[in-house]
Design an enzyme around this catalytic site. Structure first.
Site, PDB file in Angstrom:
ATOM      1  N   GLU A   1      14.949   0.486  13.661  1.00 50.54           N
ATOM      2  CA  GLU A   1      15.175   1.088  12.344  1.00 50.54           C
ATOM      3  C   GLU A   1      16.427   1.969  12.375  1.00 50.54           C
ATOM      4  O   GLU A   1      16.752   2.562  13.413  1.00 50.54           O
ATOM      5  CB  GLU A   1      13.962   1.928  11.939  1.00 50.54           C
ATOM      6  CG  GLU A   1      12.702   1.129  11.703  1.00 50.54           C
ATOM      7  CD  GLU A   1      12.864   0.067  10.632  1.00 50.54           C
ATOM      8  OE1 GLU A   1      13.030   0.426   9.453  1.00 50.54           O
ATOM      9  OE2 GLU A   1      12.837  -1.132  10.966  1.00 50.54           O
TER      10      GLU A   1
ATOM     11  N   ALA B   1       0.810  -1.218   0.000  1.00 48.75           N
ATOM     12  CA  ALA B   1       0.000   0.000   0.000  1.00 48.75           C
ATOM     13  C   ALA B   1       0.844   1.269   0.000  1.00 48.75           C
ATOM     14  O   ALA B   1       0.327   2.368  -0.202  1.00 48.75           O
ATOM     15  CB  ALA B   1      -0.927  -0.010   1.215  1.00 48.75           C
TER      16      ALA B   1
ATOM     17  N   ALA C   1       6.776  -8.299 -62.103  1.00 50.25           N
ATOM     18  CA  ALA C   1       7.340  -7.228 -61.273  1.00 50.25           C
ATOM     19  C   ALA C   1       6.646  -5.904 -61.565  1.00 50.25           C
ATOM     20  O   ALA C   1       6.212  -5.646 -62.679  1.00 50.25           O
ATOM     21  CB  ALA C   1       8.831  -7.106 -61.552  1.00 50.25           C
TER      22      ALA C   1
ATOM     23  N   ARG D   1      10.760   7.002  -2.226  1.00 52.79           N
ATOM     24  CA  ARG D   1      12.152   7.021  -2.664  1.00 52.79           C
ATOM     25  C   ARG D   1      12.312   6.622  -4.139  1.00 52.79           C
ATOM     26  O   ARG D   1      13.336   6.871  -4.749  1.00 52.79           O
ATOM     27  CB  ARG D   1      12.982   6.084  -1.781  1.00 52.79           C
ATOM     28  CG  ARG D   1      13.144   6.580  -0.362  1.00 52.79           C
ATOM     29  CD  ARG D   1      13.635   5.481   0.574  1.00 52.79           C
ATOM     30  NE  ARG D   1      12.563   4.574   0.981  1.00 52.79           N
ATOM     31  CZ  ARG D   1      12.720   3.546   1.818  1.00 52.79           C
ATOM     32  NH1 ARG D   1      13.918   3.272   2.322  1.00 52.79           N
ATOM     33  NH2 ARG D   1      11.692   2.782   2.135  1.00 52.79           N
TER      34      ARG D   1
END
Ligand code: UD1
Ligand code: CA
Length: 456
Positions: free
Chosen positions: A154, A10, A421, A15
């Site tokens: 973190e 979600a 041709a 970034r």
């Protein structure tokens, strides 16, 4: 025991700086999330729930009804995202496998192994970790003096000492579904970021429940793709991984760093792939075929011993021993028979050809049904479009079409026909006929001097 999977897809993927939401962004031309779903479908998972929010229509368009969806209306973090699946899963017996939607490289055998390990260890929560020499951007696995995992921190919340920890969180977890949501509901907002971190579940659970880690040996397979550089790193890894698999199966790949082969491509033994070649989509290359250099084959079937050089083949089939290129373009269901020669600057669209047919130079063949032993002279084309509609050209067997012939469709050229041709043929030609459709030549004696002065 029922096995559920929750994929977190979600997030905005800020970034990335791309229009496409991150999990829809392609790795070797296939959306990241599709790799995850394809592997989950082959794993022991019974039910897949994808948490969507930011640009959810894009993800839902890709996955359709292959999965169930849980909607996270506001992107308040990974913990908050798992809560979106609460309504669908709460209270159910079973285990829940949680994966981030930006981790495309894990294959299903490892997924199964992780789920089995969770059961064998009798865990309530298994955190999948890996070792990273440069752990930046990953949460660190913090352990106590007994080696028990006590929290995940973190990067931005790490002390200097914690920053040195090289065991990191992959964001893959297995949880006892019965208790999962009790703990996820207790996660508090991270003061600094204002998000609910799923990682906090470790701190909440480790004293009351059995929490363990499962360490993945190859950290590439749990790599999270966060930006466009990450996309290129994942692509490089996957390209090499796929190419290696084919080479071990007896496919010769020359200069493999320049060869890109999609995840679903099937290549038989004895095939040669030359540099700067891309094979994608539902493509199959049969035994003995040679593809490349500088070729692109997408959603196509290349049969035994065919050769494709410097050419583009989309949604088409190339018959046995047929050669395509250099510089040919087959598209929209061009189905080429065996022993054909499709040469320089020939485009074939939505047409079939029988065996031993040749269009060696400068032809356009569109919306045509062509028999066997047909020769398209240089520059001969089907005129299939009148500005409004497309029309069919039907050509029988053993037909010779001279250079620079226009076949104005709809038209039928029967078997054993010879077309002179330069003819512009507007009417059907019966079996065995010679068709000449051009102005008669007039030679005016001694007349050229009116246009060019003879040299002294
Ligand atoms: C996360 C982990 C980190 C771990 C890393 C591994 C947290 C707080 N951090 O960090 O410990 O080392 O993954 O790759 O969990 N998502 C949502 N809703 C949201 C936020 C995110 O669905 O509100 C989804 C994203 O679409 C993405 C996944 O969750 O697919 C992970 O989010 P991301 O922002 O990439 O987390 P990381 O910062 O990489
Ligand atoms: Ca990530």
């Amino acid at each position: 025991m029922k096995k559920y999977a929750i994929i977190l897809a979600a997030g905005k993927g800020t970034r990335m700086r791309t229009e496409l939401p991150k999990c829809a962004y392609p790795i070797l031309k296939k959306p990241m999330i599709e790799y995850i779903i394809e592997n989950l479908e082959r794993s022991m998972i019974d039910e897949i729930i994808v948490v969507v929010g930011h640009k959810k229509e894009v993800i839902q368009e890709i996955l359709g009804d292959r999965v169930k969806y849980a909607i996270q209306t506001e992107q308040l973090g990974t913990g908050h995202a798992v809560l979106a699946a609460k309504e669908l899963l709460q209270g159910k017996e079973g285990i829940t496998f949680i994966l981030p939607g930006d981790m495309p490289l894990m294959e299903y055998p490892l997924m199964d192994k992780i789920m089995r390990a969770h059961g064998e260890m009798g865990n309530d929560l298994t955190v999948v970790s890996m070792h990273m020499d440069y752990p930046k951007a990953y949460g660190r696995i913090v352990r106590d003096e007994y080696g028990e995992v006590t929290s995940i921190v973190e990067e931005n919340d790490c002390s200097e000492a914690q920053k040195l920890i090289k065991e990191v969180n992959s964001s893959v977890y297995v949880a006892n579904n019965k208790v999962l949501f009790d703990y996820v509901s207790q996660i508090k907002k991270n003061a600094r970021k204002g998000e609910y971190y799923l990682t906090d579940i470790v701190g909440l659970m480790h004293q009351e429940r059995k929490v363990n880690t499962f360490m993945v040996r190859n950290p590439m397979v749990t790599m999270g793709v966060n930006d466009l550089y990450g996309v290129s790193v994942a692509e490089r890894y996957l390209r090499d991984f796929i190419n290696k698999g084919h080479m071990l199966n007896g496919v010769s790949i020359v200069n493999p760093d320049t060869v890109t082969i999609g995840h679903n491509v099937i290549i038989e033994e004895g095939v040669w792939i030359y540099p700067n070649t891309t094979l994608l989509g539902q493509t199959t290359i049969k035994r003995g075929a040679k593809v490349g250099p500088n070729s692109e084959v997408v959603n196509s079937l290349i049969r035994e011993n065919a050769e494709i050089k410097h050419s583009i083949v989309y949604d088409s089939e190339v018959g046995e021993n047929t050669t395509v290129g250099p510089f040919a373009h087959l598209r929209s269901h061009a189905v080429i028979g065996a022993n054909n020669r499709i040469g320089n600057f020939v485009e074939i669209k939505k047409s079939t050809t029988g065996d031993n047919t040749k269009a060696a130079h400068l032809s356009y063949i569109g919306d045509a049904v062509v028999g066997k032993n047909v020769n398209f002279g240089c520059g001969s084309i089907t005129v299939n479009y009148d500005g409004v509609n497309k029309h069919i050209t039907n050509i029988g067997d053993d037909v010779f079409i001279g250079c620079n012939v226009n076949l104005i469709a709809p038209i039928k050229i029967s078997d054993n026909v010879f077309i002179a041709a330069g003819s512009t043929v507007t009417n059907d030609v019966p079996k065995g006929a010679l068709a000449i459709a051009r102005n008669k030549q007039i030679n005016k004696e001694d007349y050229a001097k009116h246009f060019i002065k003879p040299k002294e």
